[in-house]
Design an enzyme around this catalytic site. Structure first.
Site, PDB file in Angstrom:
ATOM      1  N   GLY A  16      19.914 -50.455  18.205  1.00 42.19           N
ATOM      2  CA  GLY A  16      19.807 -51.530  19.180  1.00 42.19           C
ATOM      3  C   GLY A  16      19.420 -51.005  20.554  1.00 42.19           C
ATOM      4  O   GLY A  16      18.618 -51.609  21.273  1.00 42.19           O
ATOM      5  N   LYS A 192      17.260 -49.045   0.207  1.00 40.11           N
ATOM      6  CA  LYS A 192      17.018 -47.604   0.347  1.00 40.11           C
ATOM      7  C   LYS A 192      18.283 -46.852   0.739  1.00 40.11           C
ATOM      8  O   LYS A 192      18.403 -45.644   0.467  1.00 40.11           O
ATOM      9  CB  LYS A 192      15.890 -47.359   1.344  1.00 40.11           C
ATOM     10  CG  LYS A 192      16.075 -48.009   2.712  1.00 40.11           C
ATOM     11  CD  LYS A 192      16.835 -47.142   3.700  1.00 40.11           C
ATOM     12  CE  LYS A 192      17.051 -47.876   5.006  1.00 40.11           C
ATOM     13  NZ  LYS A 192      17.743 -47.045   6.013  1.00 40.11           N
TER      14      LYS A 192
END
Length: 340
Positions: A16, A192
């Site tokens: 972020g 993943k």
């Protein structure tokens, strides 16, 4: 949407922070929201997120706050970068504070346990009138912070969203590509993480390059096979959010999921490993959810099943890996478009 944007990034972790800083560096105003008021004050005083990215200088256009209403005041784009377990609660709070024309973009790679919801599905449920998008790719935050050239996929069924995301994020060191397959892009980013744990185990056991190459390609086959059953385009997995993200996460010691796998293979208790991490290793929760959903859909995922046996059934790592690597399948490449 052109010109200067007013942006909120919700979640003050490493990813972020770098996304917010890229946007601020491109000349837009950014509010970085995080729950920790003391950290927000330190970020504003030092222009550095010392808890997650020490030494990474933040642009003057980025301001941190622990007040959600303040962060969202007057914004036209909101990026949500909180862990998946708190994603819905945060988005519900956002829905009460922004108008219907505010763009909402998920940066979170994970799955909500209830009903097997991806973050984009939560956005559709909580903010059905807003333009929505997701961003995913091989994006290790530390490398982005160090200035290494990186790329990501902006996915949305609304072309205005992908164009705007390209405008606010694209720069010399961060490239942005577009996709219409929002679900597939997002699913690649979640899946993943499972295989990164498996790769960490393989690294700790000193598996050879041939073995790891086999595991990665079979992982890609499993991901795309599962994605097709869930309605995604398998070709999406040939791009940045599929094979690109898979390769990076499964080969880098910077990956938290990779670190978790290495620690497990060395005999460390999972609880102790997780307690020592400053951010969430999403792959552990994702593994349990994907195993359950794959069983429900009757999708063969031997790597997922093997890792589940190691982490949740206390099977010996060496025994499970032995059964995985000696499994053969008749078809190498699935989803070929014509006979070869």
């Amino acid at each position: 949407m052109t010109g200067q944007h007013t942006v909120a990034v919700l979640g003050g972790g490493s990813f972020g922070t770098v996304i917010g800083n890229i946007i601020a560096g491109n000349g837009h105003r950014v509010a970085l929201w995080l729950r920790n008021q003391q950290l927000a004050m330190r970020i504003n005083a030092t222009h550095e997120n010392g808890d997650y990215l020490p030494g990474y200088r933040l642009a003057s256009g980025l301001t941190a706050t622990s007040n959600l209403q303040e962060a969202l005041a007057g914004v036209d784009i909101v990026f949500v970068a909180v862990p998946s377990k708190s994603f819905r609660d945060v988005v519900r709070s956002v829905a009460e504070l922004v108008p219907a024309d505010t763009m909402i973009v998920s940066l979170t790679k994970g799955i909500e346990p209830s009903g097997f919801r991806l973050m984009s599905e939560i956005l559709r449920e909580e903010l059905p009138a807003n333009p929505l998008g997701v961003l995913s790719g091989p994006n290790l935050a530390r490398e982005i912070a160090e200035g290494h050239v990186s790329a990501s996929v902006a996915a949305s069924d609304n072309p205005d969203v992908t164009q705007t995301l390209h405008q606010v994020l694209h720069c010399n060191a961060f490239l942005v590509y577009a996709s219409q397959d929002m679900y597939g892009v997002e699913l690649g980013g979640a899946l993943k993480n499972i295989y990164a744990i498996l790769s960490g185990i393989g690294a700790a056991l000193a598996f050879g390059e041939n073995t790891m190459g086999m595991l990665l390609t079979r992982a890609l086959a499993e991901m795309s096979r599962f994605a097709v059953e869930k309605g995604a385009n398998p070709l999406t997995f040939l791009g940045l959010s599929g094979v690109g993200d898979l390769f990076v996460t499964c080969s880098s010691p910077l990956s938290r999921n990779y670190q978790l796998g290495m620690a497990v293979a060395r005999g460390q208790p999972i609880e102790a490993v997780l307690a020592g991490m400053d951010q969430v290793a999403e792959g552990l929760n994702t593994l349990e959810l994907v195993k359950r959903e794959a069983d429900r859909l009757h999708v063969p995922m031997p790597l997922v099943s093997g890792l589940y046996a190691i982490l949740y059934e206390q099977r010996e790592v060496v025994d499970v890996f032995d059964s995985i690597v000696h499994r053969e399948q008749a078809q190498d490449v699935e989803f070929v478009t014509r006979p070869l």
